[in-house]
Enzyme design. Structure first.
Site, mmCIF file in Angstrom:
data_model
loop_
_atom_site.group_PDB
_atom_site.id
_atom_site.type_symbol
_atom_site.label_atom_id
_atom_site.label_comp_id
_atom_site.label_asym_id
_atom_site.label_seq_id
_atom_site.Cartn_x
_atom_site.Cartn_y
_atom_site.Cartn_z
ATOM 1 N N GLY A 1 1.102 5.372 5.567
ATOM 2 C CA GLY A 1 -0.007 5.145 4.622
ATOM 3 C C GLY A 1 -1.179 4.464 5.458
ATOM 4 N N GLU B 1 -0.334 -4.950 6.278
ATOM 5 C CA GLU B 1 0.980 -5.283 5.730
ATOM 6 C C GLU B 1 1.836 -6.143 6.374
ATOM 7 O OE1 GLU B 1 1.470 -0.709 3.628
ATOM 8 O OE2 GLU B 1 2.236 -1.157 5.576
ATOM 9 N N LYS C 1 7.104 1.435 8.763
ATOM 10 C CA LYS C 1 5.902 1.429 7.640
ATOM 11 C C LYS C 1 4.917 2.007 8.500
ATOM 12 C CE LYS C 1 5.154 -1.932 5.039
ATOM 13 N NZ LYS C 1 4.758 -0.937 4.069
ATOM 14 N N GLY C 2 3.992 2.487 7.672
ATOM 15 C CA GLY C 2 2.497 2.547 8.396
ATOM 16 C C GLY C 2 2.050 4.141 8.280
ATOM 17 N N SER D 1 2.080 5.081 -2.437
ATOM 18 C CA SER D 1 2.195 5.330 -3.714
ATOM 19 C C SER D 1 2.950 4.721 -4.484
ATOM 20 C CB SER D 1 2.602 7.139 -3.625
ATOM 21 O OG SER D 1 3.935 7.061 -3.131
ATOM 22 N N THR E 1 0.721 -1.146 -0.122
ATOM 23 C CA THR E 1 0.116 0.012 -0.077
ATOM 24 C C THR E 1 0.752 1.271 -0.006
ATOM 25 O OG1 THR E 1 -1.783 -1.180 1.131
ATOM 26 C CG2 THR E 1 -1.737 1.282 1.430
ATOM 27 N N LYS F 1 14.538 7.411 1.275
ATOM 28 C CA LYS F 1 13.891 6.412 2.401
ATOM 29 C C LYS F 1 15.121 5.606 3.078
ATOM 30 C CE LYS F 1 9.576 7.449 1.341
ATOM 31 N NZ LYS F 1 8.522 6.281 1.039
#
Ligand code: 5RP
Length: 231
Positions: A101, A107, A98-99, A30, A28, A125
């Site tokens: 988004g 995930e 992560k997260g 872009s 998930t 990143k």
């Protein structure tokens, strides 16, 4: 190269790893959306035959609309390859934040069920310390979230409940939970923090992915660089 061009290059490199007959985990965000677009093209133009398990309603919709056949954990116990984005990638170990988004729980479930997890990202990143100014997203249940936040403060974090701009409601995950974005500064021991968060009552899951990623494909001005987990 813009950041988005770097993301597209990384997504295309990851899509080239997908083979006929695979069960593919769809991340998930872009960058993952670029990966799904490339997969859709491969299914449509090359007749690639795959089934997929999505990590969010967003990715599910995008893949279905594009003609990718979806499956689920009732039909599949293992996923051959998952491709997902990340907010930070630790050089060497490939531990992740992560997260941002908001899809971290699904995930992590998909990552844990995957034989191989490939992370795709632009060059910004890659870091040599996780955390810093980037908060660690922590999914918490609504009931008693304030007391969960107080327990996270005792671990050294500053939690802020995620609240979308111009909304009169806090952000909710696909599972209906809240996200606390928790700033801890630079993390000397990401694994220890991940464990401490997992023992914290009220926490559903944290956005620290420790030892899960096998490979990172990172778009840079010099092309896509591949990093494999050290050790
Ligand atoms: C969503 C995520 C995303 O993978 C992460 O936020 C990266 O997103 P983007 O590719 O848009 O930078 O963890 O929960």
């Amino acid at each position: 190269m813009t950041r988005d061009e770097q993301r597209i290059a990384a997504a295309e490199a990851a899509a080239a790893l997908v083979e006929d007959g695979m069960v593919v985990g769809l991340g998930t965000g872009s960058t993952a959306a670029h990966f799904i677009d490339t997969l859709i093209r491969r299914v449509r133009d090359e007749g690639l035959r795959i089934t997929a398990i999505p990590t969010s309603k967003r990715s599910d919709r995008q893949a279905r609309d594009g003609g990718i056949r979806m499956t689920n954990f009732a039909a599949e116990r293992a996923i051959d390859l998952t491709v997902d984005g990340a907010d930070q990638i630790l050089l060497g170990r490939l531990d992740l934040v992560k997260g941002l988004g908001g899809a971290l729980l699904r995930e992590k479930i998909v990552a844990a069920a995957s034989k191989r997890l490939v992370i795709i990202a632009d060059g910004s990143k890659l870091v040599d310390r996780l955390g810093g100014l980037v908060p660690i997203p922590v999914e918490v249940v609504e009931f008693g979230w304030e007391s969960t936040a107080a327990r996270i403060e005792k671990l050294g974090g500053t939690p802020v409940r995620r609240w979308p701009e111009n909304s009169d409601q806090p952000f909710r995950t696909d599972g209906g939970n809240y996200i606390l974005d928790c700033t801890f500064g630079e993390l000397p021991d990401p694994s220890g923090l991940e464990q401490a968060l997992s023992y914290t009552i009220g926490v559903v899951e944290s956005g620290l992915f420790i030892g899960m990623a096998d490979t990172a494909l990172v778009g840079t001005d010099e092309g896509v660089k591949r990093f494999d987990k050290a050790g």
